[in-house]
Design a protein around this motif. Structure first.
Motif, PDB file in Angstrom:
ATOM      1  N   GLN A 220       0.827  -1.210   0.000  1.00  0.00           N
ATOM      2  CA  GLN A 220       0.000   0.000   0.000  1.00  0.00           C
ATOM      3  C   GLN A 220       0.863   1.263   0.000  1.00  0.00           C
ATOM      4  O   GLN A 220       0.442   2.305  -0.486  1.00  0.00           O
ATOM      5  CB  GLN A 220      -0.930   0.013   1.231  1.00  0.00           C
ATOM      6  CG  GLN A 220      -1.905  -1.139   1.307  1.00  0.00           C
ATOM      7  CD  GLN A 220      -2.968  -1.097   0.212  1.00  0.00           C
ATOM      8  OE1 GLN A 220      -3.222  -0.080  -0.399  1.00  0.00           O
ATOM      9  NE2 GLN A 220      -3.569  -2.244  -0.056  1.00  0.00           N
ATOM     10  N   THR A 221       2.078   1.156   0.577  1.00  0.00           N
ATOM     11  CA  THR A 221       2.994   2.303   0.596  1.00  0.00           C
ATOM     12  C   THR A 221       3.364   2.704  -0.829  1.00  0.00           C
ATOM     13  O   THR A 221       3.513   3.884  -1.144  1.00  0.00           O
ATOM     14  CB  THR A 221       4.269   1.947   1.399  1.00  0.00           C
ATOM     15  OG1 THR A 221       3.880   1.474   2.672  1.00  0.00           O
ATOM     16  CG2 THR A 221       5.193   3.130   1.567  1.00  0.00           C
ATOM     17  N   VAL A 222       3.496   1.697  -1.674  1.00  0.00           N
ATOM     18  CA  VAL A 222       3.871   1.960  -3.067  1.00  0.00           C
ATOM     19  C   VAL A 222       2.695   2.547  -3.841  1.00  0.00           C
ATOM     20  O   VAL A 222       2.867   3.423  -4.692  1.00  0.00           O
ATOM     21  CB  VAL A 222       4.357   0.654  -3.745  1.00  0.00           C
ATOM     22  CG1 VAL A 222       4.800   0.905  -5.165  1.00  0.00           C
ATOM     23  CG2 VAL A 222       5.482   0.050  -2.938  1.00  0.00           C
ATOM     24  N   LYS A 223       1.467   2.082  -3.506  1.00  0.00           N
ATOM     25  CA  LYS A 223       0.278   2.557  -4.229  1.00  0.00           C
ATOM     26  C   LYS A 223      -0.081   3.954  -3.763  1.00  0.00           C
ATOM     27  O   LYS A 223      -0.722   4.138  -2.735  1.00  0.00           O
ATOM     28  CB  LYS A 223      -0.898   1.599  -3.982  1.00  0.00           C
ATOM     29  CG  LYS A 223      -0.787   0.305  -4.722  1.00  0.00           C
ATOM     30  CD  LYS A 223      -2.034  -0.508  -4.453  1.00  0.00           C
ATOM     31  CE  LYS A 223      -1.861  -1.921  -4.969  1.00  0.00           C
ATOM     32  NZ  LYS A 223      -2.947  -2.794  -4.523  1.00  0.00           N
ATOM     33  N   GLN A 224       0.311   4.944  -4.527  1.00  0.00           N
ATOM     34  CA  GLN A 224       0.128   6.338  -4.150  1.00  0.00           C
ATOM     35  C   GLN A 224      -1.326   6.704  -3.871  1.00  0.00           C
ATOM     36  O   GLN A 224      -1.651   7.325  -2.877  1.00  0.00           O
ATOM     37  CB  GLN A 224       0.661   7.221  -5.280  1.00  0.00           C
ATOM     38  CG  GLN A 224       0.596   8.707  -5.024  1.00  0.00           C
ATOM     39  CD  GLN A 224       1.660   9.134  -4.036  1.00  0.00           C
ATOM     40  OE1 GLN A 224       2.743   8.576  -4.014  1.00  0.00           O
ATOM     41  NE2 GLN A 224       1.348  10.099  -3.207  1.00  0.00           N
ATOM     42  N   LYS A 225      -2.252   6.250  -4.731  1.00  0.00           N
ATOM     43  CA  LYS A 225      -3.622   6.771  -4.625  1.00  0.00           C
ATOM     44  C   LYS A 225      -4.372   6.253  -3.405  1.00  0.00           C
ATOM     45  O   LYS A 225      -5.361   6.832  -2.991  1.00  0.00           O
ATOM     46  CB  LYS A 225      -4.421   6.480  -5.895  1.00  0.00           C
ATOM     47  CG  LYS A 225      -4.735   5.040  -6.136  1.00  0.00           C
ATOM     48  CD  LYS A 225      -5.670   4.938  -7.320  1.00  0.00           C
ATOM     49  CE  LYS A 225      -6.072   3.480  -7.498  1.00  0.00           C
ATOM     50  NZ  LYS A 225      -6.923   3.276  -8.638  1.00  0.00           N
TER      51      LYS A 225
ATOM     52  N   ARG B  80       9.642   5.316  -2.179  1.00  0.00           N
ATOM     53  CA  ARG B  80       8.977   5.243  -0.872  1.00  0.00           C
ATOM     54  C   ARG B  80       9.107   3.847  -0.298  1.00  0.00           C
ATOM     55  O   ARG B  80       9.194   3.665   0.918  1.00  0.00           O
ATOM     56  CB  ARG B  80       7.485   5.550  -1.024  1.00  0.00           C
ATOM     57  CG  ARG B  80       7.161   6.892  -1.548  1.00  0.00           C
ATOM     58  CD  ARG B  80       5.767   6.851  -2.162  1.00  0.00           C
ATOM     59  NE  ARG B  80       4.752   6.868  -1.140  1.00  0.00           N
ATOM     60  CZ  ARG B  80       4.049   7.951  -0.825  1.00  0.00           C
ATOM     61  NH1 ARG B  80       4.242   9.072  -1.468  1.00  0.00           N
ATOM     62  NH2 ARG B  80       3.139   7.910   0.095  1.00  0.00           N
ATOM     63  N   LEU B  81       9.099   2.846  -1.189  1.00  0.00           N
ATOM     64  CA  LEU B  81       9.197   1.457  -0.744  1.00  0.00           C
ATOM     65  C   LEU B  81      10.486   1.230   0.040  1.00  0.00           C
ATOM     66  O   LEU B  81      10.476   0.643   1.129  1.00  0.00           O
ATOM     67  CB  LEU B  81       9.142   0.513  -1.956  1.00  0.00           C
ATOM     68  CG  LEU B  81       9.408  -0.950  -1.633  1.00  0.00           C
ATOM     69  CD1 LEU B  81       8.292  -1.546  -0.803  1.00  0.00           C
ATOM     70  CD2 LEU B  81       9.584  -1.758  -2.915  1.00  0.00           C
TER      71      LEU B  81
END
Lengths: 498, 166
Positions: A220-225, B80-81
């Motif tokens: 989820q950290t990678v999924k910006q939206k 960010r990862l």
């Protein structure tokens, strides 16, 4: 037989017992929903309350906590992909995708009804055919238990049919991780590199929590939206825990019945338990389902298969505990200790000398599984409110809950490091197309498979023929071979029919 | 990336195959020995890893790519990862030294910031509240002895334990 039924109902319908069972159910569901608080830990936490009770009420109370905690584990598995108890891990496969699609309420509804049905079927099996079931369980020696665990491993061939090689590698990696630590037969250190922490082996719970919960947060950290809020937040957390309609439930009747019977049988086997029951049931569902490709994408059958089996296993584990004095798992062992302290004679004489205890367990299971649906709905609604929290708050909290869950196992920060490592590796696994569930399955079944096979080999003086020609072993192993070959043979059968 | 991962894993499996053999006594006619089971697993893993490498190479040949195509280390280290992975790892490693309370508080603030919460005062207040709730539930109500840390952190944890009403 029927005396047990009536005596059980008479016991649990007295106001004080009824109240205690309801309290036990509430405690159990809440404990079960907390990551890292396993069913055995829930029973252990409830133990101090039981000491002050009358023995008959105490066993009813502890049984309520035990059954309800297994059901509670499914709530966080569906909502956050954190299995509250290890036996809820397969619930995440279909429960979480449903929640992601905005069908969390429906998924929870199926989970609760399946849990109740599984628990009730196991309760009736326990009350009506406990001596016969115990006699069957006694026939299960090391070779039969090896066959059961191998049956569980045959799941690997169907967890992800799209990439069978990677799924098998993942499962084997789990089996290899289960070898770390002391060898179960000779006590020789394996893969410890002189590190004393590794001697006790790799704990399943931190690995499982890491692979499911931490990996999900990293994804989820990678999924910006998705960062600013969860999908359910559109409803301000007012999620409806909808009971499935009768028609929808009727569609899953065969799955529910099959999973409940399987769960009861597996629960009876010493050393097996709810975790193996739920994995095995999910695997069999995948093998016999008319639409196996849909399992894992978020369909009720997957949730029903897992939840009915793990709850039925709780009832099953009561059979050897009460009629033979053999605890089926950790939670049963804790309960046994409490009852022995209370002066209960657990074992073959229990039914003759103190029949009210068996009746109390039956009555408690019956009532718990009914009350549980109402209680768990309330708890699920509270937990669902958390879904409305922005992910910038929820994500870190999930990681911290996972860390506490891993730590609480042995009060050891090494387990937190293990959990974090598993989470990071789990993310890599997802990215490279490997299967985390297969790794968990390998880790769960590894030691049971190895120790029973080696024990069987020693008992038969090194004769493999003797191991595999025992009637029960032969039947189960034949089933394994059929299950393993079925995906390869199926296209030919379909072609011939066409 | 998959090829590199499979290759490293295969080499590790070969190493483990010889390691477990060297560590365990030989099998007897009635006891399979400590190395038997792990070696079966390792052999199967090596075979499957080789199959996976061959499959991946074939797929790569068909798409006319190379092993290094998917590798973008520069991008990964700025992502960010990567920061998320570091934060999780640091949180896990620091817990034994600084104890649960500071570890949890700092992690909640740092990860919340990473996930896009830019209102720092709100983030700090929220993190403090969540740390307190988790501490009271697990250390207080459930009696789980959360990590205390060492030195001054231990004193700090002991002070909070005294404040708990349970």
């Amino acid at each position: 037989m029927f005396n047990t039924l009536f005596t059980g109902l008479k016991i649990v319908l007295t106001p004080s017992t009824f109240l205690m069972i309801t309290a036990g159910t509430i405690l159990g569901v809440i404990f079960g929903a907390m990551p890292g608080v396993s069913a055995s830990m829930a029973v252990a936490l409830a133990l101090p309350f039981a000491y002050a009770m009358n023995p008959v009420i105490a066993i009813a109370f502890l049984v309520a906590v035990y059954c309800a905690s297994i059901t509670g584990g499914g709530i966080t598995a569906i909502l956050f992909r954190i299995p509250g108890t290890p036996s809820s891990a397969p619930t995440t496969f279909d429960g979480y995708p449903m929640a992601q699609r905005g069908e969390a309420g429906k998924a929870l509804g199926f989970s609760l009804v399946a849990s109740a049905v599984g628990g009730l079927i196991a309760a009736f099996a326990m009350a009506l055919i406990s001596p016969q079931l115990s006699a069957v369980a006694l026939k299960f020696g090391p070779s039969e238990l090896f066959a059961v665990s191998f049956l569980g491993l045959s799941v690997l061939s169907c967890l992800d049919s799209g990439n069978i090689v990677k799924t098998l590698i993942s499962g084997l990696l789990g089996l290899l991780l289960a070898c770390v630590g002391m060898d179960p037969m000779l006590g020789i250190a394996r893969f410890t590199w002189g590190n004393s922490t590794l001697l006790s082996g790799i704990e399943m719970i931190p690995v499982m929590i890491g692979l499911f919960a931490v990996t999900e947060v990293l994804k989820q950290t990678v999924k910006q939206k998705k960062i600013d809020g969860n999908q359910e937040s559109e409803n301000n957390g007012r999620m409806k825990t909808v009971l499935p309609s009768f028609a929808e439930l009727w569609e899953t009747k065969i799955t529910m019945l099959r999973a409940s019977i399987l769960g009861t049988v597996v629960g009876i086997l010493p050393g097996a338990g709810a975790t193996i029951a739920s994995f095995l049931s999910y695997a069999i569902e995948k093998k016999v389902s008319k639409h196996p490709e849909k399992l894992g994408t978020g369909i009720p059958d997957g949730i029903v298969a897992s939840e009915a089996a793990n709850n039925a296993a709780t009832g099953g584990s009561m059979v050897p505990l009460l009629s033979l004095g053999i605890p089926g798992g950790n939670a049963a062992a804790i309960m046994m200790t409490a009852l022995v302290i209370k002066g209960v004679q657990i074992g073959p004489m229990l039914i003759k000398t103190q029949p009210e205890y068996l009746a109390s367990v039956f009555g408690s299971m019956l009532l718990t599984n009914v009350v549980m649906v109402i209680v768990a709905m309330g708890v699920a609604k509270v937990f669902a409110k958390i879904l409305a929290v922005p992910y910038s708050v929820l994500g870190p909290v999930i990681v911290m809950l996972a860390a506490i869950g891993a730590y609480a196992l042995n009060n050891n920060t090494g387990d937190v490091v293990l959990m974090a490592g598993a989470g990071i590796i789990g993310y890599m696994f997802v990215k490279l197309g490997y299967n985390s569930a297969a790794l968990v399955l390998g880790l769960v079944l590894g030691q049971m498979c190895e120790s029973n096979f080696r024990r069987a080999y020693t008992l038969t003086n090194g004769s493999l023929v003797q191991i595999f020609t025992k009637p029960i072993t032969a039947v189960i192993m034949t089933a394994c071979v059929i299950m393993l070959l079925y995906p390869f043979v199926k296209p030919f059968i379909s072609k011939k029919e066409a | 990336m998959d090829i590199i991962f499979s290759l490293i894993l295969a080499i590790f499996c070969v190493y483990c195959f010889f390691l477990v053999g060297a560590e365990s006594p030989a099998a007897t006619s009635t006891e399979l020995g400590a190395a038997f089971w792990p070696r079966i697993i390792l052999v199967l893993m090596i075979i499957l890893l080789v199959v996976n490498i061959v499959n991946s190479l074939k797929a790569q040949k068909e798409s006319k790519g190379s092993i290094m195509d998917e590798l973008n280390l520069g991008g990964f280290f700025r992502s960010r990862l990567f920061v998320g992975i570091i934060l999780v790892a640091v949180m896990a490693l620091l817990m034994s030294t600084v104890g649960f309370i500071p570890d949890c508080l700092l992690f909640l603030i740092a990860y919340g910031f990473l996930l896009g919460e830019k209102r720092i005062p709100l983030l700090v207040v929220r993190s403090l509240a969540i740390t307190a709730i988790l501490y009271v539930i697990f250390q207080g109500a459930l009696d789980i002895m959360l990590a205390r840390g060492v030195g001054p952190f231990r004193e700090f944890a002991l002070f909070f334990e005294m404040l708990l009403p349970f």
